[in-house]
Design a protein around this motif. Structure first.
Motif, short mmCIF file in Angstrom:
data_model
loop_
_atom_site.label_atom_id
_atom_site.label_comp_id
_atom_site.label_asym_id
_atom_site.label_seq_id
_atom_site.Cartn_x
_atom_site.Cartn_y
_atom_site.Cartn_z
N LYS A 200 -2.36 -2.08 6.02
CA LYS A 200 -3.48 -1.60 6.88
C LYS A 200 -3.13 -2.87 8.10
O LYS A 200 -3.49 -2.88 9.20
CB LYS A 200 -4.27 -1.53 6.03
CG LYS A 200 -4.76 -0.03 5.62
CD LYS A 200 -6.13 0.49 5.42
CE LYS A 200 -6.18 1.81 4.34
NZ LYS A 200 -7.54 2.53 3.70
N GLN A 201 -3.40 -4.22 7.52
CA GLN A 201 -4.02 -5.34 8.40
C GLN A 201 -1.86 -5.38 9.24
O GLN A 201 -2.49 -6.05 9.80
CB GLN A 201 -3.63 -6.35 7.33
CG GLN A 201 -5.55 -6.35 6.34
CD GLN A 201 -5.71 -7.77 5.51
OE1 GLN A 201 -5.01 -8.20 5.45
NE2 GLN A 201 -7.05 -7.50 5.24
N MET B 258 -4.53 -4.13 -3.92
CA MET B 258 -4.63 -5.02 -2.89
C MET B 258 -3.08 -5.08 -1.47
O MET B 258 -3.50 -5.23 -0.93
CB MET B 258 -3.87 -6.16 -3.36
CG MET B 258 -5.11 -7.17 -4.74
SD MET B 258 -4.75 -7.95 -5.69
CE MET B 258 -4.16 -9.58 -5.46
N VAL B 259 -1.52 -4.73 -2.18
CA VAL B 259 -0.94 -4.59 -1.13
C VAL B 259 -1.48 -3.31 -0.01
O VAL B 259 -1.32 -3.52 0.14
CB VAL B 259 -0.14 -4.07 -2.28
CG1 VAL B 259 1.21 -3.31 -1.36
CG2 VAL B 259 0.52 -4.54 -2.63
N ILE C 85 7.58 -1.22 5.31
CA ILE C 85 7.19 -2.11 5.79
C ILE C 85 6.78 -3.53 4.68
O ILE C 85 6.89 -4.73 4.86
CB ILE C 85 5.39 -1.59 6.09
CG1 ILE C 85 4.93 -0.37 6.63
CG2 ILE C 85 4.45 -2.97 6.14
CD1 ILE C 85 3.75 0.57 7.15
N VAL C 86 6.34 -4.40 3.13
CA VAL C 86 6.59 -4.48 2.19
C VAL C 86 7.63 -5.22 2.68
O VAL C 86 8.20 -6.71 3.04
CB VAL C 86 6.08 -4.50 1.23
CG1 VAL C 86 6.19 -5.37 0.43
CG2 VAL C 86 4.63 -3.72 1.31
N VAL C 87 8.95 -4.37 2.58
CA VAL C 87 10.36 -4.74 2.52
C VAL C 87 11.14 -5.89 4.25
O VAL C 87 10.70 -6.95 4.33
CB VAL C 87 11.59 -3.47 2.79
CG1 VAL C 87 12.95 -3.73 2.45
CG2 VAL C 87 11.63 -2.95 0.80
N TYR C 88 10.20 -4.79 5.22
CA TYR C 88 10.65 -5.53 6.59
C TYR C 88 9.75 -7.05 6.46
O TYR C 88 9.96 -8.09 7.07
CB TYR C 88 9.71 -4.53 7.58
CG TYR C 88 9.79 -4.89 9.04
CD1 TYR C 88 10.99 -5.02 9.47
CD2 TYR C 88 8.57 -5.60 9.13
CE1 TYR C 88 11.25 -5.81 10.79
CE2 TYR C 88 8.64 -6.53 10.57
CZ TYR C 88 9.51 -6.20 11.03
OH TYR C 88 9.72 -6.90 12.80
N GLU C 89 8.61 -7.13 5.87
CA GLU C 89 7.59 -8.38 6.33
C GLU C 89 8.37 -9.31 5.00
O GLU C 89 8.43 -10.56 5.70
CB GLU C 89 6.26 -7.42 5.82
CG GLU C 89 5.54 -6.99 7.02
CD GLU C 89 5.09 -8.36 8.24
OE1 GLU C 89 4.43 -9.30 8.04
OE2 GLU C 89 5.69 -8.02 9.39
N GLU D 276 -3.83 4.50 10.78
CA GLU D 276 -2.94 3.51 11.90
C GLU D 276 -1.33 3.96 11.43
O GLU D 276 -0.78 3.49 12.46
CB GLU D 276 -2.99 2.58 11.20
CG GLU D 276 -4.08 1.33 11.05
CD GLU D 276 -5.21 1.62 10.05
OE1 GLU D 276 -5.98 1.25 9.65
OE2 GLU D 276 -4.76 2.60 9.41
N LEU D 277 -1.20 4.95 10.69
CA LEU D 277 0.39 5.44 10.86
C LEU D 277 0.29 6.77 11.56
O LEU D 277 1.58 6.86 12.37
CB LEU D 277 0.38 5.95 8.91
CG LEU D 277 1.21 4.86 8.22
CD1 LEU D 277 1.34 5.22 7.09
CD2 LEU D 277 2.70 3.28 9.41
#
Length: 454
Positions: free
Chosen positions: A424-425, A418-419, A78-82, A446-447
């Motif tokens: 989640k947001q 923090m991550v 998710i972090v990579v995609y964003e 959420e997942l």
């Protein structure tokens, strides 16, 4: 309820990433693998999960189950995609692609031919393997860049460090036997006749090129740079400041298509051809003849370093001053010769030392200095001595003796939180599809919504 450090924290950092190691990732030729999940236009393969489980077991966290690993990789993806959608993060697609080609050629240099290499890594084509390397490097770069962006303001107070220790002290790992080491390394000096012989070889190669041989073919035959030689000596999209100063100065003083005279750098002697220059970027080919010392030159260096060692032992000069004055190791000479690990710590586990270094310091005590030994520094032959500055026996982490290490663990935990909050947001705004094989996993709600139904 018993407090537990999350799986990601036990591994040391939130991002374990898919690139545990290049060889481990390439070993299975994963492009023909089952898809476990899709996040935007990113995918997670079943073998990604298996490899992370194996890695966790190697790191002593075998209790981590498949669901935990899957959720950790989902968060990473998710972090990579964003990150790839974030316009504030520099797009390095072309540079990553070029670096993947260089890595591919470096790996190829370890095999007799391409067919043997592809068979060893279980890839059908060179294109597949290059694509896999590029994917690993891309995830690594974009994931880390976004992680740093999210957590750049994270900090912990002394009270928070103490609270973290009191909460998790029973779960903190035992520190294995460690040492603090200082090193002096010098490169054997080549004799003038040896230098002239290398320069003469390069001059002849240059003349052959001027007489009609292609620079590319001569680089493949003669260059001793394993990264660029298989590619005809070509290095593309070099930015100013990227190369060592003598190389860059010579390259940027050329006209396009012009070939330099032999120039010396810390890696050896080169001839350089400027292929293209555009603003602050340029393409160049080079042929490198490494300054590999002879047995006699190595022996001379050993005697020189032995004299330095004797002066230290006789109190004529401190190890710190000797390192500053004599060492060719730029990483340590300005820091009293102190060696550090990949995390920047000067306390290194004995078991993690290189075989050469581990052998040299075995059985030595605080204050002892090794005999002069042959070593390698920046891919060059060197000779070294090492002093044992400190010996730290195996022990449980305590706030009194390991404050900095505990502070880092506490800071990692805060960064993780923090991550996780940021993820989640973001989840509601991302297309996520998880294979129903993971329907029984207790993912965050959420997942859970993203699991495919049969």
């Amino acid at each position: 309820m018993t407090n537990k450090i999350k799986f990601s924290l036990i591994l040391g950092i939130f991002f374990t990433f898919l690139s545990v190691s290049l060889s481990a990732q390439l070993e299975k030729g994963k492009l023909v693998d089952g898809i476990a999940a899709v996040i935007g236009n990113e995918i997670i393969l079943e073998s990604d999960i298996e490899e992370q489980i194996n890695y966790a077991a190697q790191q002593g966290t075998a209790a981590a189950n498949k669901c935990q690993v899957m959720e950790s990789i989902l968060n990473n993806k998710i972090v990579v995609y964003e990150a790839k959608r974030d316009t504030l993060i520099e797009n390095r697609t072309e540079a990553i692609k070029e670096n993947a080609n260089l890595k591919y050629n470096q790996i190829l240099g370890q095999f007799p031919d391409e067919k043997t290499m592809l068979a060893a890594y279980k890839f059908r084509t060179g294109y597949e393997m290059k694509t896999a390397i590029e994917k690993i490097d891309s995830d690594q770069y974009y994931g880390q860049a976004k992680y740093q962006s999210i957590t750049q303001k994270a900090d912990v107070t002394p009270n928070e460090v103490t609270d973290f220790y009191n909460t998790y002290k029973l779960q903190l790992p035992e520190v294995k036997d460690e040492v603090t080491l200082a090193q002096i390394s010098i490169y054997p000096k080549l004799t003038e006749s040896h230098k002239e012989e290398i320069i003469g070889r390069l001059k002849k190669i240059k003349q052959d090129i001027l007489n009609g041989e292609s620079f590319e073919s001569q680089a493949r035959i003669y260059s001793e740079d394993p990264g660029s030689a298989p590619n005809g000596g070509l290095m593309k999209n070099i930015s100013k400041g990227q190369m060592v100063k003598p190389f860059e100065a010579a390259a940027l003083n050329l006209q396009e298509g012009e070939i330099s005279d032999p120039i010396e750098s810390e890696f050896g002697y080169h001839i350089i051809k400027l292929e293209r220059r555009a603003g602050k970027m340029y393409d160049a080919r080079h042929i490198l003849i490494a300054t590999t010392p002879t047995a006699d030159e190595i022996e001379t260096a050993k005697k020189e370093l032995d004299v330095i060692k004797t002066s230290i032992e006789q109190g004529k000069i401190t190890f710190k001053d000797a390192a500053f004055k004599h060492s060719d190791d730029k990483r340590t000479k300005f820091n009293a010769g102190i060696l550090t690990d990949n995390a920047g710590s000067d306390r290194m586990e004995r078991l993690s030392l290189s075989p050469t270094l581990g052998y040299q310091v075995a059985g030595l005590n605080k204050g002892d200095i090794t005999d002069v030994f042959e070593d390698e520094l920046n891919r060059r032959k060197a000779v070294s001595i090492v002093k044992i500055e400190e010996v730290i026996p195996a022990h449980q982490l305590t706030i009194e003796t390991d404050y900095d290490r505990i502070k880092q663990l506490a800071l990692n935990k805060k960064r993780n939180e923090m991550v996780e909050k940021w993820i989640k947001q973001r989840i509601p705004n991302i297309f996520i599809s998880i294979d129903n094989r993971y329907a029984d996993c207790s993912f965050q709600p959420e997942l859970k919504k993203s699991i495919l139904t049969k």
